[in-house]
Design a protein around this motif. Structure first.
Motif, PDB file in Angstrom:
ATOM      1  N   ASN A   1       0.827  -1.215   0.000  1.00 49.09           N
ATOM      2  CA  ASN A   1       0.000   0.000   0.000  1.00 49.09           C
ATOM      3  C   ASN A   1       0.853   1.255   0.000  1.00 49.09           C
ATOM      4  O   ASN A   1       0.596   2.195  -0.755  1.00 49.09           O
ATOM      5  CB  ASN A   1      -0.933   0.011   1.211  1.00 49.09           C
ATOM      6  CG  ASN A   1      -2.040  -1.024   1.082  1.00 49.09           C
ATOM      7  OD1 ASN A   1      -2.342  -1.492  -0.023  1.00 49.09           O
ATOM      8  ND2 ASN A   1      -2.628  -1.395   2.201  1.00 49.09           N
ATOM      9  N   ASP A   2       1.888   1.277   0.825  1.00 47.02           N
ATOM     10  CA  ASP A   2       2.729   2.471   0.937  1.00 47.02           C
ATOM     11  C   ASP A   2       3.567   2.708  -0.323  1.00 47.02           C
ATOM     12  O   ASP A   2       4.028   3.820  -0.557  1.00 47.02           O
ATOM     13  CB  ASP A   2       3.639   2.382   2.170  1.00 47.02           C
ATOM     14  CG  ASP A   2       2.827   2.520   3.464  1.00 47.02           C
ATOM     15  OD1 ASP A   2       1.640   2.889   3.376  1.00 47.02           O
ATOM     16  OD2 ASP A   2       3.376   2.238   4.547  1.00 47.02           O
ATOM     17  N   LEU A   3       3.776   1.664  -1.109  1.00 46.25           N
ATOM     18  CA  LEU A   3       4.528   1.835  -2.360  1.00 46.25           C
ATOM     19  C   LEU A   3       3.675   2.512  -3.432  1.00 46.25           C
ATOM     20  O   LEU A   3       4.190   2.908  -4.483  1.00 46.25           O
ATOM     21  CB  LEU A   3       5.027   0.479  -2.880  1.00 46.25           C
ATOM     22  CG  LEU A   3       6.295  -0.064  -2.224  1.00 46.25           C
ATOM     23  CD1 LEU A   3       6.481  -1.528  -2.585  1.00 46.25           C
ATOM     24  CD2 LEU A   3       7.529   0.734  -2.631  1.00 46.25           C
ATOM     25  N   GLY A   4       2.376   2.648  -3.195  1.00 43.11           N
ATOM     26  CA  GLY A   4       1.486   3.330  -4.142  1.00 43.11           C
ATOM     27  C   GLY A   4       1.468   2.642  -5.490  1.00 43.11           C
ATOM     28  O   GLY A   4       1.340   1.416  -5.558  1.00 43.11           O
ATOM     29  N   PRO A   5       1.608   3.425  -6.597  1.00 41.18           N
ATOM     30  CA  PRO A   5       1.537   2.838  -7.936  1.00 41.18           C
ATOM     31  C   PRO A   5       2.605   1.761  -8.156  1.00 41.18           C
ATOM     32  O   PRO A   5       2.359   0.786  -8.878  1.00 41.18           O
ATOM     33  CB  PRO A   5       1.782   4.024  -8.871  1.00 41.18           C
ATOM     34  CG  PRO A   5       1.514   5.240  -8.050  1.00 41.18           C
ATOM     35  CD  PRO A   5       1.811   4.884  -6.628  1.00 41.18           C
TER      36      PRO A   5
ATOM     37  N   PHE B   1      12.434  -0.092   5.616  1.00 37.80           N
ATOM     38  CA  PHE B   1      13.587  -0.666   4.911  1.00 37.80           C
ATOM     39  C   PHE B   1      13.131  -1.377   3.644  1.00 37.80           C
ATOM     40  O   PHE B   1      13.731  -1.238   2.581  1.00 37.80           O
ATOM     41  CB  PHE B   1      14.348  -1.644   5.827  1.00 37.80           C
ATOM     42  CG  PHE B   1      15.457  -2.355   5.108  1.00 37.80           C
ATOM     43  CD1 PHE B   1      16.689  -1.738   4.930  1.00 37.80           C
ATOM     44  CD2 PHE B   1      15.260  -3.618   4.576  1.00 37.80           C
ATOM     45  CE1 PHE B   1      17.696  -2.380   4.223  1.00 37.80           C
ATOM     46  CE2 PHE B   1      16.266  -4.261   3.871  1.00 37.80           C
ATOM     47  CZ  PHE B   1      17.485  -3.641   3.692  1.00 37.80           C
ATOM     48  N   LEU B   2      12.056  -2.160   3.765  1.00 36.74           N
ATOM     49  CA  LEU B   2      11.546  -2.893   2.596  1.00 36.74           C
ATOM     50  C   LEU B   2      11.140  -1.925   1.488  1.00 36.74           C
ATOM     51  O   LEU B   2      11.470  -2.131   0.316  1.00 36.74           O
ATOM     52  CB  LEU B   2      10.338  -3.762   2.977  1.00 36.74           C
ATOM     53  CG  LEU B   2      10.637  -5.206   3.398  1.00 36.74           C
ATOM     54  CD1 LEU B   2      11.334  -5.256   4.737  1.00 36.74           C
ATOM     55  CD2 LEU B   2       9.380  -6.041   3.424  1.00 36.74           C
ATOM     56  N   ILE B   3      10.445  -0.856   1.871  1.00 43.81           N
ATOM     57  CA  ILE B   3       9.957   0.113   0.875  1.00 43.81           C
ATOM     58  C   ILE B   3      11.137   0.721   0.118  1.00 43.81           C
ATOM     59  O   ILE B   3      11.150   0.764  -1.113  1.00 43.81           O
ATOM     60  CB  ILE B   3       9.103   1.197   1.571  1.00 43.81           C
ATOM     61  CG1 ILE B   3       7.786   0.580   2.043  1.00 43.81           C
ATOM     62  CG2 ILE B   3       8.846   2.382   0.634  1.00 43.81           C
ATOM     63  CD1 ILE B   3       7.006   1.418   3.040  1.00 43.81           C
ATOM     64  N   LYS B   4      12.150   1.137   0.869  1.00 41.60           N
ATOM     65  CA  LYS B   4      13.341   1.754   0.256  1.00 41.60           C
ATOM     66  C   LYS B   4      14.057   0.749  -0.637  1.00 41.60           C
ATOM     67  O   LYS B   4      14.421   1.045  -1.780  1.00 41.60           O
ATOM     68  CB  LYS B   4      14.261   2.226   1.386  1.00 41.60           C
ATOM     69  CG  LYS B   4      15.371   3.138   0.964  1.00 41.60           C
ATOM     70  CD  LYS B   4      15.959   3.854   2.187  1.00 41.60           C
ATOM     71  CE  LYS B   4      17.272   4.505   1.831  1.00 41.60           C
ATOM     72  NZ  LYS B   4      18.446   3.690   2.159  1.00 41.60           N
ATOM     73  N   ASP B   5      14.237  -0.465  -0.122  1.00 42.23           N
ATOM     74  CA  ASP B   5      14.989  -1.470  -0.865  1.00 42.23           C
ATOM     75  C   ASP B   5      14.229  -1.931  -2.108  1.00 42.23           C
ATOM     76  O   ASP B   5      14.827  -2.111  -3.171  1.00 42.23           O
ATOM     77  CB  ASP B   5      15.297  -2.674   0.040  1.00 42.23           C
ATOM     78  CG  ASP B   5      16.352  -3.571  -0.579  1.00 42.23           C
ATOM     79  OD1 ASP B   5      17.498  -3.103  -0.710  1.00 42.23           O
ATOM     80  OD2 ASP B   5      16.021  -4.702  -0.969  1.00 42.23           O
TER      81      ASP B   5
END
Ligand code: NI
Length: 214
Positions: free
Chosen positions: A105-109, A203-207
């Motif tokens: 969800n936080d990664l959006g598109p 961390f997951l989102i960034k990576d």
């Protein structure tokens, strides 16, 4: 496999090995000959060499939560986040599935290009119907996969998953010891990253943003 991933894999493997030893009380005799032994060898010799030869993740043939036979090719998004567990898991599985849902969800598109998959290590109890009810608690796009005992054994080997029934008195009401990683798989079913329980969603989102190219 690039060097950063190799280093990360080795670190992850060592930490999970220790966690299993401490937490599960699992003896090496049970794991002899498997990838865990290869990982242990690398740990003892303090070298990444054994890990470099370990192929992790790939194709699969399973049954989805609607009871339909599926393979990795049935999922059209270029990327996948794969997690192995069982629906009766009291803590780790729900925590990690919530993490996956939040990250997508936080990664959006960007997140729309990632298919989240939950593969059971407990096919005896995790029927398609049980999985359907369970995955709907976490994310509308999360798909639950089960299969015959043989199919689950094969996919566990492909992804180097450790899972075994925990000792208990009740044959129906048991827990499973299992390794806990989130696998980021790429368009050619290659492993791009492996995330641990300790890795924060941030961390997951960034990576993931670094790992994937759209
Ligand atoms: Ni679990």
């Amino acid at each position: 496999m690039n060097n950063t991933l190799k280093k990360r894999l080795a670190r992850t493997a060592i930490l999970s090995m220790l966690a299993l030893m401490v937490g599960g009380g699992i003896s090496f005799i049970q794991m002899q000959g498997g990838p865990a032994q290869i990982i242990q060898k690398g740990f003892q010799e303090n070298t990444l060499a054994p890990m470099a030869g370990l192929s992790i993740g790939g194709t699969f043939a399973l049954t989805d939560q609607a009871g339909k036979a599926v393979t990795e090719a049935d999922f059209k998004t270029p990327y996948k986040l794969v997690y192995f567990g069982f629906t009766a898991c009291p803590m780790i599985c729900p925590t990690e599935l919530r993490k996956i849902a939040g990250v997508i969800n936080d990664l959006g598109p960007v997140g729309e290009n990632i298919q989240p998959l939950f593969i059971t290590v407990d096919p005896a109890r995790d029927t398609p119907e049980t999985l359907a009810n369970y995955v709907s608690l976490f994310h509308p796009r999360l798909v639950g996969l089960t299969g015959t005992p043989e199919q689950i054994e094969t996919v566990k080997q492909t992804f180097k998953v450790f899972a075994a029934k925990a000792r208990g008195k009740d044959p129906e009401d048991y827990l499973m010891d299992h390794s806990s990683f989130i696998y980021l798989m790429g368009p050619d079913n290659q492993l791009l990253a492996l995330y641990r329980v300790e890795d924060a969603p941030e961390f997951l989102i960034k990576d993931i943003k670094n790992q994937i190219s759209l």
